[in-house]
Design a protein around this motif. Structure first.
Motif, PDB file in Angstrom:
ATOM      1  N   LEU A 183      -0.434   3.893  -2.763  1.00  0.00           N
ATOM      2  CA  LEU A 183      -0.960   3.256  -4.069  1.00  0.00           C
ATOM      3  C   LEU A 183      -2.199   3.135  -3.895  1.00  0.00           C
ATOM      4  N   PRO A 184      -3.113   3.954  -4.372  1.00  0.00           N
ATOM      5  CA  PRO A 184      -4.483   4.254  -4.398  1.00  0.00           C
ATOM      6  C   PRO A 184      -5.489   2.929  -4.478  1.00  0.00           C
ATOM      7  N   VAL A 185      -5.144   2.174  -5.635  1.00  0.00           N
ATOM      8  CA  VAL A 185      -5.557   1.177  -5.995  1.00  0.00           C
ATOM      9  C   VAL A 185      -5.577  -0.106  -4.893  1.00  0.00           C
ATOM     10  N   ASN A 186      -4.464  -0.241  -4.249  1.00  0.00           N
ATOM     11  CA  ASN A 186      -4.007  -1.187  -3.352  1.00  0.00           C
ATOM     12  C   ASN A 186      -4.673  -0.883  -2.124  1.00  0.00           C
ATOM     13  N   VAL A 187      -4.621   0.614  -1.702  1.00  0.00           N
ATOM     14  CA  VAL A 187      -5.613   1.021  -0.454  1.00  0.00           C
ATOM     15  C   VAL A 187      -7.001   0.597  -0.526  1.00  0.00           C
ATOM     16  N   GLU A 188      -7.461   0.878  -1.661  1.00  0.00           N
ATOM     17  CA  GLU A 188      -8.982   0.797  -1.826  1.00  0.00           C
ATOM     18  C   GLU A 188      -9.171  -0.842  -1.638  1.00  0.00           C
ATOM     19  N   ALA A 189      -8.083  -1.531  -2.262  1.00  0.00           N
ATOM     20  CA  ALA A 189      -8.422  -3.136  -2.084  1.00  0.00           C
ATOM     21  C   ALA A 189      -8.127  -3.557  -0.585  1.00  0.00           C
ATOM     22  N   PHE A 190      -7.329  -3.073  -0.043  1.00  0.00           N
ATOM     23  CA  PHE A 190      -7.117  -3.453   1.270  1.00  0.00           C
ATOM     24  C   PHE A 190      -8.166  -3.074   2.267  1.00  0.00           C
ATOM     25  N   GLY A 191      -9.009  -2.195   2.027  1.00  0.00           N
ATOM     26  CA  GLY A 191     -10.092  -1.714   2.961  1.00  0.00           C
ATOM     27  C   GLY A 191     -11.249  -2.114   2.467  1.00  0.00           C
ATOM     28  N   LYS A 192     -11.111  -2.788   1.394  1.00  0.00           N
ATOM     29  CA  LYS A 192     -12.619  -3.277   0.804  1.00  0.00           C
ATOM     30  C   LYS A 192     -13.550  -4.058   1.827  1.00  0.00           C
ATOM     31  N   ASP A 193     -13.154  -5.069   2.323  1.00  0.00           N
ATOM     32  CA  ASP A 193     -13.877  -5.751   3.135  1.00  0.00           C
ATOM     33  C   ASP A 193     -14.052  -5.788   4.635  1.00  0.00           C
ATOM     34  N   LEU A 194     -13.276  -4.601   5.125  1.00  0.00           N
ATOM     35  CA  LEU A 194     -13.124  -4.239   6.409  1.00  0.00           C
ATOM     36  C   LEU A 194     -14.307  -3.503   7.199  1.00  0.00           C
ATOM     37  N   GLY A 195     -15.022  -2.899   6.422  1.00  0.00           N
ATOM     38  CA  GLY A 195     -16.215  -2.036   7.019  1.00  0.00           C
ATOM     39  C   GLY A 195     -15.766  -1.101   7.730  1.00  0.00           C
ATOM     40  N   VAL A 196     -14.788  -0.540   7.139  1.00  0.00           N
ATOM     41  CA  VAL A 196     -14.114   0.934   7.528  1.00  0.00           C
ATOM     42  C   VAL A 196     -14.140   1.983   6.456  1.00  0.00           C
ATOM     43  N   PRO A 197     -14.575   3.073   6.887  1.00  0.00           N
ATOM     44  CA  PRO A 197     -14.632   4.200   5.614  1.00  0.00           C
ATOM     45  C   PRO A 197     -13.244   4.313   5.144  1.00  0.00           C
TER      46      PRO A 197
ATOM     47  N   VAL B 198       0.812  -1.296  -0.019  1.00  0.00           N
ATOM     48  CA  VAL B 198       0.054  -0.144  -0.090  1.00  0.00           C
ATOM     49  C   VAL B 198       0.927   1.483  -0.011  1.00  0.00           C
ATOM     50  N   GLY B 199       2.142   1.066   0.118  1.00  0.00           N
ATOM     51  CA  GLY B 199       3.191   2.145   0.429  1.00  0.00           C
ATOM     52  C   GLY B 199       4.446   1.858  -0.013  1.00  0.00           C
ATOM     53  N   SER B 200       5.339   2.703   0.366  1.00  0.00           N
ATOM     54  CA  SER B 200       6.870   2.504  -0.049  1.00  0.00           C
ATOM     55  C   SER B 200       7.673   1.738   0.857  1.00  0.00           C
ATOM     56  N   THR B 201       6.949   1.505   2.112  1.00  0.00           N
ATOM     57  CA  THR B 201       7.631   1.085   3.374  1.00  0.00           C
ATOM     58  C   THR B 201       7.183  -0.225   3.869  1.00  0.00           C
TER      59      THR B 201
END
Length: 490
Positions: A232-246, A214-217
């Motif tokens: 990485l916006p596309v990966n950030v969105e995928a990471f939070g997809k099923d977490l139920g968090v805004p 999701v980032g460089s580190t």
């Protein structure tokens, strides 16, 4: 029109009935197997009559150009131990294919760039209360997966080349000395193909990892120059997809982690070399499985270069079971854990009062970090090293205890010198470390500087033949005063 693509030639005997005869012969003619796309002659059951059938027999004609190009790259490569041009090409191809969940890479739009910049800016404000280290994010960038690949390859090269170099040297060493001169061209070809195979494997791993980070580190090592926080916006969105968090909270929490890493790497100047040195120290203790390599060399078939790739995939590296290697591994694991533990503790302190989802996001990232992913498993196979901290929770608890006992400044001051950091044994006994008196290196430097300027020392120098007025030795043997100042950098 001939059925032989690219016009490489005809079978040895042209059937009298032309194309119809060829088709009939290929379909049932004499057990010669399937049609040969190269036109070199019958492929036979195992492709023995066609030196390229083993590699390319299953390709359709539209893929042959790419196959030839890749083979040419493999055989003509004369660079270092890893063909990094091929690694980059494979990584980009892997990214273009998308991830297993069907997510494709995409260019970052203006709205996403703005959202990332604002998240990093707010994260930096929150971190001011949680750490004494100033902001290290001179800029904030939003990357696509392909851009992440381009930006991080130089760091991967620094990590992987030392081990790959050992394999290249071992390929020549496994042959008897009297055979090495005669086998020179074969060894050269094997090293070229070994570099290509390493490049292929590294490229695949980096490409897969680009779909996860999701980032460089994310892996705890600084993969990009200090001062540039990246998400990485596309990966950030995928990471939070099923977490139920805004998604705004997910982005902000990940921005906190990225900005915290950047503070550490920007304001602890020795840390990057310390981490990469720990990786290199561990890599030097990796030995090549020469028995496996001898089998590969002894059975090497130029018609089947996949043998080298299979050997790499199966793992050819074994850590030496020595006290030095165990110490190197402990040093590396502790360094990774300390970095990740500090970031975990600092980000939690900044996020807990402000984000209702802080605890859930923290636990999700801890589990994700501990389990690793397919790309990390690939690197474990290739360089014998799992790039994840095994003692993240222990290190996080230690940093939190230090904050309670010494405050934010007292905790962060430990990054002033590598010898002040906790060791692996300190992670076993955090209370003992927290309440132990720590060496203050700044006071030691001050004492050395004062000692160099003491008048009684200057009088002693004069009595021994030095000129106290200008520090020039009368006997030309050196000046203790001048040397002391030089050592202290005054």
């Amino acid at each position: 029109m001939s059925d032989t693509p690219f016009g490489f030639g005809l079978p040895p005997e042209e059937p009298e009935d032309g194309d119809e005869g060829k088709k009939k012969d290929q379909q049932g003619g004499g057990g010669q197997g399937p049609a040969n796309p190269f036109g070199f002659g019958p492929a036979g059951a195992g492709g023995g009559d066609n030196p390229l059938a083993a590699m390319f027999g299953s390709l359709n004609p539209t893929d042959l150009g790419a196959a030839f190009q890749q083979l040419g790259q493999m055989l003509s490569y004369e660079g270092g131990p890893v063909n990094w041009d091929m690694a980059k090409q494979i990584a980009r191809q892997t990214v273009a294919q998308g991830t297993s969940d069907g997510t494709k890479d995409a260019s970052v739009g203006p709205a996403e760039r703005t959202a990332v910049e604002e998240a990093v800016r707010l994260a930096d404000l929150w971190l001011d209360d949680a750490t004494s280290l100033p902001s290290g994010a001179g800029s904030a960038v939003a990357w696509s997966r392909a851009e992440w690949v381009e930006a991080t390859l130089p760091a991967w090269q620094e990590l992987v080349d030392p081990v790959a170099e050992r394999v290249g040297a071992a390929m020549g060493d496994v042959l008897p000395e009297e055979m090495q001169a005669m086998a020179g061209p074969l060894i050269g070809m094997m090293r070229s193909m070994g570099g290509a195979m390493f490049g292929t494997q590294i490229g695949q791993a980096v490409g897969v990892l680009a779909g996860e980070v999701v980032g460089s580190t994310d892996i705890g090592l600084p993969l990009t120059p200090a001062g540039k926080a990246a998400l990485l916006p596309v990966n950030v969105e995928a990471f939070g997809k099923d977490l139920g968090v805004p998604k705004e909270e997910v982005r902000l929490y990940l921005a906190l982690r990225e900005a915290a890493h950047q503070r550490l790497f920007a304001h602890v100047p020795w840390l990057r070399s310390h981490l990469f040195g720990a990786v290199d120290g561990y890599a030097r203790g990796i030995k090549v499985d020469t028995a496996k390599l001898e089998d590969v060399v002894g059975q090497f078939d130029p018609q089947n270069p996949e043998q080298l790739q299979d050997a790499l995939q199966q793992g050819m590296f074994q850590p030496e079971d020595t006290p030095q290697q165990k110490a190197a591994l402990a040093r590396l694991e502790t360094a990774l854990a300390l970095v990740e533990g500090w970031v975990d503790a600092v980000v939690h302190a900044a996020a807990k009062p402000r984000l209702s989802s802080a605890d859930a996001l923290r636990e999700t990232l801890r589990r994700r970090r501990a389990s690793g992913g397919p790309a990390e498993q690939t690197f474990a196979t290739l360089i014998g090293l799992e790039l994840r901290p095994r003692r993240l929770r222990d290190a996080s608890r230690l940093w939190a205890s230090l904050t309670d006992a010494r405050g934010v400044d007292g905790r962060d001051n430990l990054w002033a010198h590598p010898d002040m950091l906790p060791t692996a044994s300190d992670l076993d006994d955090p209370d003992g470390f927290v309440h132990r008196e720590q060496l203050d290196f700044s006071e030691l430097d001050k004492m050395l500087g004062e000692a160099a300027d003491r008048p009684d020392l200057r009088k002693k120098d004069a009595a021994e033949g030095d000129d106290p007025t200008d520090g020039t030795p009368r006997d030309g043997k050196g000046d203790s005063k001048g040397d002391s100042k030089g050592d202290d950098g005054e």
